[in-house]
Design an enzyme around this catalytic site. Structure first.
Site, PDB file in Angstrom:
ATOM      1  N   HIS A   1      -0.466   6.023  -2.048  1.00  0.00           N
ATOM      2  CA  HIS A   1      -1.700   6.156  -1.285  1.00  0.00           C
ATOM      3  C   HIS A   1      -1.546   7.296  -0.275  1.00  0.00           C
ATOM      4  O   HIS A   1      -1.615   7.107   0.946  1.00  0.00           O
ATOM      5  CB  HIS A   1      -2.030   4.835  -0.610  1.00  0.00           C
ATOM      6  CG  HIS A   1      -2.410   3.767  -1.594  1.00  0.00           C
ATOM      7  ND1 HIS A   1      -1.474   3.149  -2.414  1.00  0.00           N
ATOM      8  CD2 HIS A   1      -3.615   3.216  -1.910  1.00  0.00           C
ATOM      9  CE1 HIS A   1      -2.096   2.255  -3.175  1.00  0.00           C
ATOM     10  NE2 HIS A   1      -3.383   2.280  -2.890  1.00  0.00           N
TER      11      HIS A   1
ATOM     12  N   SER B   1      -2.929   2.481  -8.082  1.00  0.00           N
ATOM     13  CA  SER B   1      -3.136   1.337  -7.199  1.00  0.00           C
ATOM     14  C   SER B   1      -3.453   0.102  -8.043  1.00  0.00           C
ATOM     15  O   SER B   1      -2.666  -0.274  -8.901  1.00  0.00           O
ATOM     16  CB  SER B   1      -4.248   1.648  -6.186  1.00  0.00           C
ATOM     17  OG  SER B   1      -4.300   0.674  -5.165  1.00  0.00           O
TER      18      SER B   1
ATOM     19  N   GLU C   1       5.281   1.922  -5.710  1.00  0.00           N
ATOM     20  CA  GLU C   1       4.673   2.352  -4.451  1.00  0.00           C
ATOM     21  C   GLU C   1       3.787   1.214  -3.966  1.00  0.00           C
ATOM     22  O   GLU C   1       3.465   0.298  -4.734  1.00  0.00           O
ATOM     23  CB  GLU C   1       3.841   3.629  -4.648  1.00  0.00           C
ATOM     24  CG  GLU C   1       2.668   3.487  -5.628  1.00  0.00           C
ATOM     25  CD  GLU C   1       1.387   2.923  -5.033  1.00  0.00           C
ATOM     26  OE1 GLU C   1       1.191   3.055  -3.799  1.00  0.00           O
ATOM     27  OE2 GLU C   1       0.583   2.350  -5.781  1.00  0.00           O
TER      28      GLU C   1
END
Length: 308
Positions: A278, A112, A210
């Site tokens: 996630h 992330s 992502e």
């Protein structure tokens, strides 16, 4: 620049825990995640910023930066795990002593917002790192057997080559074969590094992306930035992970259509549905490692050891 592979993790090793970005919403998640790491047979030491909160940051930049440098410099620490992402890792890049991870290469893992550190470590120090589970994000709850097996296997087993377990959701967007260094991570964080010295060269790379919580028009804008900057044209292949929690809007478009608009004209191998992002059942991806992809067969193989 010479690339560096970290030493494998062994039971009983000391793992450093740091918070380079945001604090968890519930600080108790850190303790639960640490208990899980201890249950795996490791020792832990905490950075001084773990548990701090300065608004959306896990303490002052100087504290978070010092924690990273001290964990890398401590020869007893064999791996560094992050508590969570959120925001703030990129604020640490200016001023970090990049010679330290070069002198003391070791496992560093997170995803992330930690994408900023994954990419900068490779660009500035040549250190391969891992996009993988985090202490307060993934290890605080019942840990996914898929995520658990993938993570610890990659950290602890020296394998000459390794086929990534992609599962049944992987799909071919464009067939073909390619190989190159695996680079990428969170799309929005990756795009924020374009034009800075903290993004490695993407020439011949296998790019992975992502994201979560981004509207389709924002993903469209980020893909456009990748095109305008030449990043997409430089890539040898593309892997797409999970894009979750997309806000619903009245004038939305299908994300698949938007991605195809940017990727199909490149005529390079592309796979979608890579089990990373996630999500609970995520694999671990070695950022900077050389990988070979066969989009026709839905296969990705890491062709060299990622730990030594």
């Amino acid at each position: 620049m010479q690339s560096f592979i970290p030493r494998q993790l062994r039971q009983g090793d000391l793992i450093g825990i740091v918070s380079p970005a945001s604090p968890p919403h519930d600080v108790a998640r850190i303790a639960r995640g640490i208990r899980y790491v201890l249950s795996r047979g490791f020792r832990v030491c905490l950075g001084s910023g773990v548990g701090l909160k300065t608004g959306y940051l896990a303490g002052p930049d100087c504290t978070r930066r010092m924690d990273l440098e001290s964990m890398f410099a401590d020869e007893q620490v064999r791996a560094i795990l992050c508590t969570r992402g959120g925001y703030g890792a990129a604020r640490l890049l200016d001023g970090l002593d990049w010679d330290i991870p070069r002198r003391y290469p070791k496992i560093f893992a997170g995803f992330s917002d930690i994408t900023a550190l994954n990419m900068a470590l490779f660009a500035k120090s040549g250190l391969m790192s891992f996009a993988g589970p985090m202490v307060a994000a993934d290890f605080a709850d019942e840990v996914s057997p898929i995520a658990e097996a993938a993570f610890w296997s990659m950290m602890m087993e020296v394998q000459s080559q390794r086929k990534l377990e992609l599962g049944g959701a992987v799909r071919t967007m464009r067939a073909g074969k390619a190989e190159g260094p695996l680079l990428g991570g969170n799309l929005s964080v990756f795009c924020s590094l374009i034009g800075t010295p903290y993004l490695p060269s993407c020439k011949g790379a296998i790019l992975f992306f992502e994201d979560t919580g981004e509207a389709v028009y924002r993903i469209d804008r980020m893909m456009l930035q990748l095109r305008h900057s030449g990043v997409l044209a430089a890539a040898a292949g593309i892997l797409l992970g999970s894009f979750t929690a997309i806000p619903e809007t009245v004038n939305n478009r299908l994300l698949e259509d938007v991605l195809e608009e940017y990727i199909l004209p490149l005529n390079i191998p592309t796979l979608t549905g890579i089990p990373f992002g996630h999500i609970r059942d995520k694999i671990t991806l070695p950022m900077g490692a050389w990988v070979a992809m066969d989009a026709s067969n839905g296969a990705v193989v890491v062709t060299h050891p990622v730990v030594r």
